[in-house]
Design a protein around this motif. Structure first.
Motif, PDB file in Angstrom:
ATOM      1  N   MET A   1       0.832  -1.194   0.000  1.00 12.95           N
ATOM      2  CA  MET A   1       0.000   0.000   0.000  1.00 12.95           C
ATOM      3  C   MET A   1       0.872   1.251   0.000  1.00 12.95           C
ATOM      4  O   MET A   1       1.802   1.372   0.805  1.00 12.95           O
ATOM      5  N   VAL A   2       0.597   2.191  -0.915  1.00 15.13           N
ATOM      6  CA  VAL A   2       1.334   3.438  -0.983  1.00 15.13           C
ATOM      7  C   VAL A   2       0.828   4.378   0.105  1.00 15.13           C
ATOM      8  O   VAL A   2      -0.376   4.602   0.246  1.00 15.13           O
ATOM      9  N   LYS A   3       1.739   4.931   0.874  1.00 19.13           N
ATOM     10  CA  LYS A   3       1.348   5.835   1.946  1.00 19.13           C
ATOM     11  C   LYS A   3       0.919   7.181   1.376  1.00 19.13           C
ATOM     12  O   LYS A   3       1.390   7.608   0.330  1.00 19.13           O
ATOM     13  N   PRO A   4       0.015   7.886   2.073  1.00 17.96           N
ATOM     14  CA  PRO A   4      -0.503   9.157   1.557  1.00 17.96           C
ATOM     15  C   PRO A   4       0.550  10.258   1.543  1.00 17.96           C
ATOM     16  O   PRO A   4       1.555  10.200   2.255  1.00 17.96           O
ATOM     17  N   ILE A   5       0.293  11.264   0.727  1.00 22.81           N
ATOM     18  CA  ILE A   5       1.126  12.463   0.668  1.00 22.81           C
ATOM     19  C   ILE A   5       0.442  13.548   1.480  1.00 22.81           C
ATOM     20  O   ILE A   5      -0.777  13.725   1.415  1.00 22.81           O
ATOM     21  N   VAL A   6       1.210  14.278   2.272  1.00 24.25           N
ATOM     22  CA  VAL A   6       0.693  15.350   3.120  1.00 24.25           C
ATOM     23  C   VAL A   6       1.228  16.682   2.605  1.00 24.25           C
ATOM     24  O   VAL A   6       2.441  16.904   2.572  1.00 24.25           O
ATOM     25  N   PHE A   7       0.323  17.555   2.177  1.00 32.67           N
ATOM     26  CA  PHE A   7       0.705  18.833   1.589  1.00 32.67           C
ATOM     27  C   PHE A   7       0.424  19.978   2.558  1.00 32.67           C
ATOM     28  O   PHE A   7      -0.730  20.270   2.865  1.00 32.67           O
ATOM     29  N   VAL A   8       1.494  20.615   3.048  1.00 38.26           N
ATOM     30  CA  VAL A   8       1.360  21.803   3.885  1.00 38.26           C
ATOM     31  C   VAL A   8       1.111  22.991   2.949  1.00 38.26           C
ATOM     32  O   VAL A   8       2.026  23.466   2.277  1.00 38.26           O
ATOM     33  N   HIS A   9      -0.123  23.425   2.878  1.00 39.87           N
ATOM     34  CA  HIS A   9      -0.552  24.477   1.949  1.00 39.87           C
ATOM     35  C   HIS A   9      -0.326  25.836   2.599  1.00 39.87           C
ATOM     36  O   HIS A   9      -1.166  26.330   3.342  1.00 39.87           O
ATOM     37  N   ILE A  10       0.833  26.429   2.325  1.00 38.32           N
ATOM     38  CA  ILE A  10       1.137  27.764   2.835  1.00 38.32           C
ATOM     39  C   ILE A  10       0.352  28.781   1.995  1.00 38.32           C
ATOM     40  O   ILE A  10       0.395  28.725   0.766  1.00 38.32           O
ATOM     41  N   PRO A  11      -0.387  29.678   2.625  1.00 33.69           N
ATOM     42  CA  PRO A  11      -1.178  30.645   1.857  1.00 33.69           C
ATOM     43  C   PRO A  11      -0.349  31.434   0.850  1.00 33.69           C
ATOM     44  O   PRO A  11       0.777  31.837   1.145  1.00 33.69           O
ATOM     45  N   LYS A  12      -0.908  31.604  -0.343  1.00 38.99           N
ATOM     46  CA  LYS A  12      -0.328  32.392  -1.424  1.00 38.99           C
ATOM     47  C   LYS A  12       0.990  31.833  -1.932  1.00 38.99           C
ATOM     48  O   LYS A  12       1.945  32.555  -2.203  1.00 38.99           O
ATOM     49  N   THR A  13       1.020  30.509  -2.096  1.00 35.55           N
ATOM     50  CA  THR A  13       2.212  29.851  -2.656  1.00 35.55           C
ATOM     51  C   THR A  13       1.821  28.875  -3.765  1.00 35.55           C
ATOM     52  O   THR A  13       2.411  27.801  -3.891  1.00 35.55           O
ATOM     53  N   ALA A  14       0.841  29.242  -4.569  1.00 33.44           N
ATOM     54  CA  ALA A  14       0.346  28.398  -5.666  1.00 33.44           C
ATOM     55  C   ALA A  14      -0.298  27.115  -5.157  1.00 33.44           C
ATOM     56  O   ALA A  14      -0.487  26.165  -5.916  1.00 33.44           O
ATOM     57  N   GLY A  15      -0.658  27.104  -3.881  1.00 32.69           N
ATOM     58  CA  GLY A  15      -1.232  25.903  -3.286  1.00 32.69           C
ATOM     59  C   GLY A  15      -2.581  25.510  -3.858  1.00 32.69           C
ATOM     60  O   GLY A  15      -2.903  24.328  -3.959  1.00 32.69           O
ATOM     61  N   THR A  16      -3.391  26.509  -4.238  1.00 32.57           N
ATOM     62  CA  THR A  16      -4.696  26.196  -4.818  1.00 32.57           C
ATOM     63  C   THR A  16      -4.533  25.497  -6.158  1.00 32.57           C
ATOM     64  O   THR A  16      -5.225  24.512  -6.460  1.00 32.57           O
ATOM     65  N   SER A  17      -3.602  25.989  -6.981  1.00 34.28           N
ATOM     66  CA  SER A  17      -3.331  25.338  -8.266  1.00 34.28           C
ATOM     67  C   SER A  17      -2.884  23.903  -8.048  1.00 34.28           C
ATOM     68  O   SER A  17      -3.345  22.973  -8.730  1.00 34.28           O
ATOM     69  N   PHE A  18      -2.001  23.711  -7.088  1.00 36.36           N
ATOM     70  CA  PHE A  18      -1.494  22.371  -6.824  1.00 36.36           C
ATOM     71  C   PHE A  18      -2.588  21.470  -6.264  1.00 36.36           C
ATOM     72  O   PHE A  18      -2.713  20.302  -6.652  1.00 36.36           O
ATOM     73  N   ILE A  90       5.138  17.435   1.970  1.00 35.98           N
ATOM     74  CA  ILE A  90       5.635  18.316   0.920  1.00 35.98           C
ATOM     75  C   ILE A  90       5.082  19.724   1.113  1.00 35.98           C
ATOM     76  O   ILE A  90       4.100  19.928   1.834  1.00 35.98           O
ATOM     77  N   THR A  91       5.708  20.696   0.441  1.00 37.63           N
ATOM     78  CA  THR A  91       5.185  22.060   0.446  1.00 37.63           C
ATOM     79  C   THR A  91       5.824  22.844  -0.681  1.00 37.63           C
ATOM     80  O   THR A  91       6.763  22.375  -1.336  1.00 37.63           O
ATOM     81  N   PHE A  92       5.309  24.052  -0.911  1.00 38.04           N
ATOM     82  CA  PHE A  92       5.905  25.004  -1.845  1.00 38.04           C
ATOM     83  C   PHE A  92       6.193  26.290  -1.089  1.00 38.04           C
ATOM     84  O   PHE A  92       5.395  26.714  -0.241  1.00 38.04           O
ATOM     85  N   LEU A  93       7.320  26.909  -1.406  1.00 37.65           N
ATOM     86  CA  LEU A  93       7.713  28.167  -0.786  1.00 37.65           C
ATOM     87  C   LEU A  93       7.677  29.297  -1.814  1.00 37.65           C
ATOM     88  O   LEU A  93       7.785  29.062  -3.013  1.00 37.65           O
TER      89      LEU A  93
END
Length: 321
Positions: A1-18, A90-93
């Motif tokens: 079983m593949v473990k889930p990915i956890v995305f820390v969605h920092i506001p205003k870092t293209a998180g909505t697109s992702f 994971i996250t985006f900066l």
């Protein structure tokens, strides 16, 4: 079983697109959301958990039972990093100053709040916000950190690492801005940089690692996660683990350009095992510093590639003479 990915969605870092891209790839029904108790976006499973004793083991079991594959939201990484493997976080900066300006514009545009820009960025809630959401001590444990100004390349690298195909989408673009980064006064820039000095330093160090990830991917070489964590009894200690191979990483200690010591990162670290960082926790290294030197004089690097390992939350105390 593949473990889930956890995305820390920092506001205003293209998180909505992702996030929309994740919905497209995983299926919206398989994406769990945590945007706080009051948000209508927050999934029922999260609401129930926040209202209970917050037993992480039970939450993970129910999360998997319901078939979720992806978790996203405006939360601190610390909230879930002990439940799911750190290497799946994971996250985006984004450039810290640009991100602060963008969040201010977003709040004014969507709430009608007439707070001044100076009052906004002086509010402790918005100072060093990216660093606080990611974690001063834990960012090197993340499976992936991408960058907004290199979003397509970041997405390509992330898809390659996790063997997924999240599509490139460009959503939630504001059409007008009340404050623009390029029009900030010298005084505002100086104050913003002073207030967010920690985050600016973190951003630069994370960018160095991202640039190495690109360089190594282009050379078909393995990226190494890890860091130097302490100086103790004349030895530099840390951990390092390759993303692609099971062999222990060979770490070198360099003073200037001179290699003064090397060892394999195969010492047992209970903390690393608990975080699921790889090799069952046998990823630690310890290198003797023979000369009396300062932290600016030494670096620890991956022997095979030269990739530097960052110093994280590091307290350097020189031995007494």
């Amino acid at each position: 079983m593949v473990k889930p990915i956890v995305f820390v969605h920092i506001p205003k870092t293209a998180g909505t697109s992702f996030r929309w891209g994740a919905d497209s790839f995983f299926g919206k029904e398989n994406v769990c959301r945590d945007y706080g108790k009051k948000s209508l976006e927050t999934s029922v499973i999260v609401r129930d958990w926040l209202s209970s004793e917050k037993d992480g083991w039970i939450f993970e079991r129910e999360f998997i039972r319901q078939g979720y594959q992806f978790l996203t939201g405006h939360f601190n990484a610390a909230k879930y990093i002990d439940i799911f493997d750190a290497g799946r976080v994971i996250t985006f900066l984004r450039d810290p100053i640009q991100r602060i300006v963008s969040e201010y514009n977003h709040i004014v545009r969507n709430t009608g709040n007439e707070v001044s820009f100076e009052s906004f960025y002086r509010n402790p809630e918005y100072i060093n916000r990216q660093l606080r959401l990611v974690g001063r001590r834990t960012w090197t444990e993340f499976g992936f950190i991408g960058f907004v100004d290199a979003y397509q390349e970041s997405l390509s690298l992330l898809n390659r690492k996790f063997n997924i195909e999240i599509p490139y989408l460009h959503k939630n673009i504001a059409k007008s801005e009340r404050v623009e980064p390029q029009l900030l006064s010298a005084e505002q820039l100086l104050e913003l940089r002073s207030l967010n000095a920690e985050e600016l330093d973190f951003y630069d160090r994370a960018r160095i690692q991202f640039n190495w990830r690109i360089r190594l991917a282009n050379a078909d070489q393995s990226f190494v996660c890890g860091c130097v964590t302490k100086f103790e009894a004349g030895r530099l200690k840390g951990w390092a683990v390759s993303e692609d191979v099971d062999e222990a990483v060979l770490v070198q200690l360099r003073v200037g350009k001179r290699v003064v010591a090397e060892c394999k990162a195969n010492e047992y670290r209970p903390y690393c095992k608990a975080r699921g960082l790889g090799r069952g926790g046998f990823v630690g290294f310890s290198l003797e510093v023979c000369d009396v030197v300062g932290p600016d004089d030494v670096e620890c690097v991956v022997a095979s590639t030269g990739q530097p390992l960052p110093f994280v939350d590091f307290d350097w105390t020189l031995p007494s003479i």
